[in-house]
Scaffold this motif. Structure first.
Motif, short mmCIF file in Angstrom:
data_model
loop_
_atom_site.label_atom_id
_atom_site.label_comp_id
_atom_site.label_asym_id
_atom_site.label_seq_id
_atom_site.Cartn_x
_atom_site.Cartn_y
_atom_site.Cartn_z
N GLY A 196 31.19 39.67 101.68
CA GLY A 196 32.14 40.48 100.89
C GLY A 196 32.02 41.95 101.23
N GLU A 197 30.99 42.32 102.01
CA GLU A 197 30.80 43.70 102.48
C GLU A 197 30.59 44.70 101.36
OE1 GLU A 197 30.42 44.64 105.53
OE2 GLU A 197 30.90 42.74 106.50
N GLY A 198 30.01 44.22 100.27
CA GLY A 198 29.71 45.15 99.16
C GLY A 198 30.62 44.89 97.98
N SER A 199 29.99 44.59 96.81
CA SER A 199 30.77 44.22 95.62
C SER A 199 30.22 44.94 94.40
CB SER A 199 30.69 42.71 95.37
OG SER A 199 31.13 41.99 96.50
N LEU A 200 31.05 44.92 93.36
CA LEU A 200 30.63 45.54 92.10
C LEU A 200 29.55 44.71 91.42
CD1 LEU A 200 34.14 46.43 90.69
CD2 LEU A 200 32.44 48.02 91.55
N VAL A 201 29.74 43.40 91.40
CA VAL A 201 28.82 42.54 90.65
C VAL A 201 28.71 41.17 91.31
CG1 VAL A 201 30.73 41.96 89.08
CG2 VAL A 201 28.39 41.50 88.38
N GLY A 202 27.52 40.62 91.25
CA GLY A 202 27.30 39.26 91.67
C GLY A 202 26.50 38.57 90.58
N SER A 203 26.63 37.25 90.50
CA SER A 203 25.79 36.56 89.52
C SER A 203 25.17 35.35 90.16
CB SER A 203 26.59 36.18 88.26
OG SER A 203 27.73 35.45 88.60
N VAL A 204 24.02 34.97 89.61
CA VAL A 204 23.38 33.74 90.06
C VAL A 204 23.01 32.96 88.80
CG1 VAL A 204 21.19 34.99 90.36
CG2 VAL A 204 21.42 32.70 91.28
N VAL A 205 23.40 31.70 88.78
CA VAL A 205 23.11 30.86 87.62
C VAL A 205 22.04 29.87 88.05
CG1 VAL A 205 24.08 29.39 85.84
CG2 VAL A 205 25.49 31.18 86.86
N THR A 206 20.86 30.05 87.52
CA THR A 206 19.71 29.24 87.92
C THR A 206 18.66 29.28 86.82
OG1 THR A 206 17.92 29.00 89.54
CG2 THR A 206 18.65 31.23 89.10
N VAL A 266 17.49 35.07 95.45
CA VAL A 266 18.92 35.43 95.49
C VAL A 266 19.13 36.88 95.05
CG1 VAL A 266 21.21 34.91 94.55
CG2 VAL A 266 19.66 33.04 95.15
N THR A 267 18.42 37.30 94.00
CA THR A 267 18.60 38.67 93.51
C THR A 267 18.24 39.68 94.60
OG1 THR A 267 18.14 37.99 91.25
CG2 THR A 267 17.92 40.34 91.74
N LEU A 268 17.11 39.47 95.27
CA LEU A 268 16.72 40.43 96.30
C LEU A 268 17.67 40.39 97.49
CD1 LEU A 268 12.81 40.38 96.23
CD2 LEU A 268 14.47 41.56 94.77
N GLY A 269 18.20 39.21 97.77
CA GLY A 269 19.18 39.11 98.85
C GLY A 269 20.50 39.78 98.50
N LEU A 270 20.89 39.66 97.23
CA LEU A 270 22.19 40.20 96.80
C LEU A 270 22.14 41.70 96.53
CD1 LEU A 270 23.52 37.45 96.62
CD2 LEU A 270 23.86 37.76 94.16
N ALA A 271 20.98 42.19 96.07
CA ALA A 271 20.93 43.56 95.54
C ALA A 271 21.48 44.63 96.49
CB ALA A 271 19.50 43.90 95.10
N PRO A 272 21.14 44.60 97.79
CA PRO A 272 21.68 45.67 98.65
C PRO A 272 23.20 45.67 98.75
CG PRO A 272 19.94 44.42 99.77
CD PRO A 272 20.29 43.68 98.53
N TRP A 273 23.81 44.58 98.35
CA TRP A 273 25.27 44.46 98.48
C TRP A 273 25.99 44.62 97.15
CZ3 TRP A 273 26.95 44.24 103.36
CH2 TRP A 273 26.06 43.80 104.34
N HIS A 274 25.26 44.84 96.09
CA HIS A 274 25.89 44.83 94.77
C HIS A 274 25.41 45.98 93.89
CE1 HIS A 274 26.54 40.72 96.12
NE2 HIS A 274 27.55 40.68 95.27
N GLY A 275 26.32 46.42 93.00
CA GLY A 275 25.95 47.44 92.03
C GLY A 275 25.26 46.84 90.82
N ARG A 276 25.59 45.60 90.51
CA ARG A 276 25.01 44.95 89.31
C ARG A 276 24.86 43.46 89.61
NH1 ARG A 276 27.57 42.66 84.78
NH2 ARG A 276 29.61 43.40 85.45
N ILE A 277 23.79 42.87 89.07
CA ILE A 277 23.56 41.43 89.28
C ILE A 277 23.20 40.78 87.95
CG2 ILE A 277 22.04 39.72 90.37
CD1 ILE A 277 21.76 41.79 92.68
N LEU A 278 23.92 39.73 87.62
CA LEU A 278 23.62 38.97 86.41
C LEU A 278 22.86 37.70 86.80
CD1 LEU A 278 24.06 38.04 83.38
CD2 LEU A 278 26.19 37.00 84.19
N VAL A 279 21.70 37.51 86.18
CA VAL A 279 20.95 36.26 86.38
C VAL A 279 21.08 35.49 85.07
CG1 VAL A 279 18.72 35.24 86.93
CG2 VAL A 279 19.36 37.46 87.92
#
Ligand code: NAP
Length: 679
Positions: free
Chosen positions: A423-433, A442-455
């Motif tokens: 996605g080349e950079g997003s506002l928010v990503g979430s992981v349901v686990t 997943v959080t560490l993988g997603l963080a550089p690409w996202h402003g906010r992450i919901l777990v």
């Protein structure tokens, strides 16, 4: 013909010299208002902001600004009916309107609270600790934030006409900047009503809020190096703004919140029976249908393990089948209309592009059953779920800004993270686990690409605010494609508008500049104990140097026995002697701090009302039996509270031993009455 929207410019309401163009009700197609900025003097607006609004806001302290924001939020919240009625005309259901209207007011309340609690009752903010730059301490450095004498321009998208304006206004106002609001034309009638009510209230200083209804052509030409533009909208318009000469060469600070292909990832640990499965499905359906999917944070990419993809698609489709589409004012309707017929055409086009590498598994972009509405006149659309084929590219490139999401599948967690990154950079990503290892990976993988992450899992689901809700206390904005902007985030969102400078000077000069006592600067000792002085009488730098006290072994044993803290370093001579740091019995750090309080306190009733904590406590040198300690307490910062008859005083405390070495340093926090009791 309906009313022509007015702009608020230069202290009065301006009506364009032509008839303007019509703005249509999203659900009925009827004309709601007309819009035009023909004849509006944009240069005069910018001048008014700079010369009238800016100085008026900057004359206020952070706490005064916060107080005004709170009053504005209260004023707006007192009568929401007309705003809700207008909001329905944008296609919003009651629930959608709550997100926009109440969410907007809540954001202003939140900033008002944070401004009072976390900023000084002053006009500058100190950033970090003082840096000693010379050997003797006569030359030090301190970072400070000051307000820019510029204007904050906001250019907003159509989807949140209230929240979108308020979430930018609140931090800019707190930062001391006047704002010019340029709402998206399509829904500007709702923004205009809110601005009108704020202006009518007379709460904000004149010039601190202006409104531009219609084309902003030429506005950026007026801006310079102290000004900023916070843009929310399409990547295309964002790119145009990035290339504007005022941005390229004129130093205008540009923040962009643009397209964002947000994802939600279902963890590989989740089975159909787990509560996380339902949470995931519910999250996707909510994000597809709230605001008819016209949310910058909506889940565009639904990333699931390949082995469970069929079940996920079936479950989401079953839930989508229960969503009623139609008249947003009808309480039985779950999803209203898109903002306009034009917007629906855009979404249909985007779905067509997505179909290049995905098949529709739910919904028909050209047909939908509607409740209590005319399907042709309103911009209604069915939710559309697609399922991508292996190697699909379009879901990572195309933003369908409507009730649309695409299911993508993965084999390994690395693959899932790799898909998210496309996605080349997003506002928010979430992981349901429910698996902590999956969550971390997943959080560490997603963080550089996202402003906010919901777990999300069964533990936090009950209180979770959901994937798609930006929160005033957390960063809103994302890297790369999402624009690189950073709105919100509590006080971060305020400081973002201010200039940080490193000030190099002597401690005395820094104290004079910052009005906070800087270590190494003058300390005033007089015959009146500072605890006998009211807030009005206390001065930064007022100091008490206490008498001394010898700490005995009996003191240490008593404290150990009294508190139950019988840690060996205080009670067992042999074990303490073997400790590489102590080499013998030492006093408890808390004993030292307690004895220090006994040394500096002035016990009789007076203006000091309470000690509400200590900050930055450090034990630097062990205190042994028969060591002598003394304390120096200096007024570091005085923060009167506007809404109370007391304020906060921060004292610098240094406890020294007989050799003059610091053994403990900390800030003592007290509440002190503004006037002496009985005065
Ligand atoms: P848009 O067409 O880019 O318009 C956004 C704003 O820019 C409107 O106020 C528009 O005014 C104004 N504008 C258009 N051309 C301009 C120019 N040349 N100079 C200055 N201003 C100009 O976007 P939209 O269709 O309203 O909004 C949908 C898009 O916004 C979606 O792509 C969505 O992803 C994005 N969005 C992002 C976020 C986020 O936080 N990242 C939030 C919401 C929406 P007019 O309306 O008068 O043309």
């Amino acid at each position: 013909m309906s009313a022509l929207l007015e702009s608020y410019a230069g202290g009065s309401w301006f009506r364009a010299s032509d008839g303007g163009r019509p703005l249509l009700d999203a659900a009925t197609g009827e004309e709601v208002a007309r819009i035009s900025s023909t004849g509006l003097d944009l240069s005069a607006m910018v001048d008014h902001a700079r010369n009238v609004g800016g100085p008026a806001v900057r004359a206020l302290t952070f706490h005064e600004r916060a107080g005004l924001l709170k009053a504005v939020a209260k004023h707006l919240a007192a009568d929401k009916d007309e705003l809700y009625a207008l909001s329905a005309r944008t296609g919003a259901t009651l629930r959608d309107s709550q997100v926009d209207i109440d969410g907007g007011f809540g954001t202003v309340f939140s900033y008002a609270g944070k401004g009072t609690r976390e900023l000084p009752n002053d006009t500058i903010v100190l950033d970090g600790a003082t840096e000693q730059l010379g050997r003797s301490g006569s030359f030090v450095g301190q970072h400070i934030y000051t307000s820019r004498p510029g204007v904050a321009v906001q250019i907003n998208a159509f989807n949140f006409p209230v929240w979108g304006m308020l979430e930018k206004l609140a931090p800019a106002f707190l930062a001391g900047l006047p704002t010019i609001v340029k709402p998206a034309s399509q829904t500007a009638y709702l923004t205009e009503r809110v601005v009108r009510r704020i202006i009518e209230s007379g709460l904000l200083p004149e010039g601190s809020l202006q409104l531009l209804c219609g084309s902003p052509e030429g506005l950026l030409d007026q801006l310079g190096a102290q000004d900023s533009v916070a843009f929310t909208g399409s990547a295309g318009t964002g790119a145009v703004l990035r290339q504007h000469p005022s941005v390229l060469y004129g130093g205008v600070q540009l923040g962009i919140e643009a397209d964002s292909l947000n994802c939600s990832i279902l963890g590989p640990d989740v089975t159909v029976e787990d509560p996380e499965f339902d949470l995931f499905v519910e999250g996707v359906v909510t994000e597809m249908t709230v605001k008819a999917g016209q949310k910058c944070t909506a889940i565009r990419r639904t990333i699931v393990p390949a082995v469970i993809a069929d079940e996920v698609v079936r479950a989401i489709s079953a839930r989508l089948a229960t969503i009623t589409v139609g008249n947003p004012g009808n309480p039985d309707v779950r999803m209203g209309a898109l903002a306009s017929l034009g917007q629906r055409d855009e979404v249909r086009k985007a779905v067509q592009s997505l179909r290049g590498s995905a098949e529709i598994v739910f919904g028909d972009p050209d047909r939908v059953d509607v409740v209590d509405a005319d399907a042709e006149a309103g911009a209604f659309m069915s939710p559309i779920l697609l399922r991508a084929s292996a190697g699909a590219t379009e879901p990572h490139d195309v933003e369908a800004f409507g009730p649309v999401s695409t299911v993508l599948t993965y084999g390994s967690l690395d693959e899932a993270v790799g898909l998210a990154a496309r996605g080349e950079g997003s506002l928010v990503g979430s992981v349901v686990t429910h698996d902590p290892e999956v969550a971390r990976s997943v959080t560490l993988g997603l963080a550089p690409w996202h402003g906010r992450i919901l777990v999300l899992d069964r533990e936090d689901a009950g209180e979770s605010t959901g994937h798609g809700s930006p929160l005033p206390t957390l960063v809103h904005g994302g890297p790369g494609r999402a624009g690189g902007g950073e709105e919100l985030g509590g006080i971060r969102g305020v400081l973002h508008h201010m200039q940080r400078s490193a000030i190099q000077a002597s401690p005395d000069m820094l104290t004079a500049i910052t009005r906070q006592w800087i270590k190494g600067s003058l300390q005033h000792v007089d015959e009146v104990h500072p605890f006998r002085k009211s807030l009005a009488e206390l001065r930064v730098g007022d100091t008490i140097r206490s008498g001394s006290r010898t700490v005995t072994l009996a003191d240490i044993e008593h404290f150990a026995e009294f508190t139950g803290d019988t840690f060996y370093a205080h009670t067992d001579a042999a074990a303490a002697a073997a400790n590489p740091l102590f080499g013998g019995i030492v006093a408890h750090g808390y004993l030292v701090v307690s004895l220090a309080a006994g040394l500096f306190v002035e016990p009789s009733p007076g203006p000091v009302l309470a000690n509400f904590g200590v900050d930055n406590l450090r034990f630097l040198t062990p205190v042994k039996a028969e060591d002598t300690i003394a304390v120096t307490l200096t007024v570091k910062q005085i923060t009167p509270r506007n809404s109370a008859d007391y304020g906060e005083v921060r004292w610098d405390a240094v406890v020294t031993n007989g050799a003059g070495e610091p053994v403990a340093t900390y800030d003592v926090l007290t509440l002190v009455a503004k006037t002496l009791p009985g005065a």
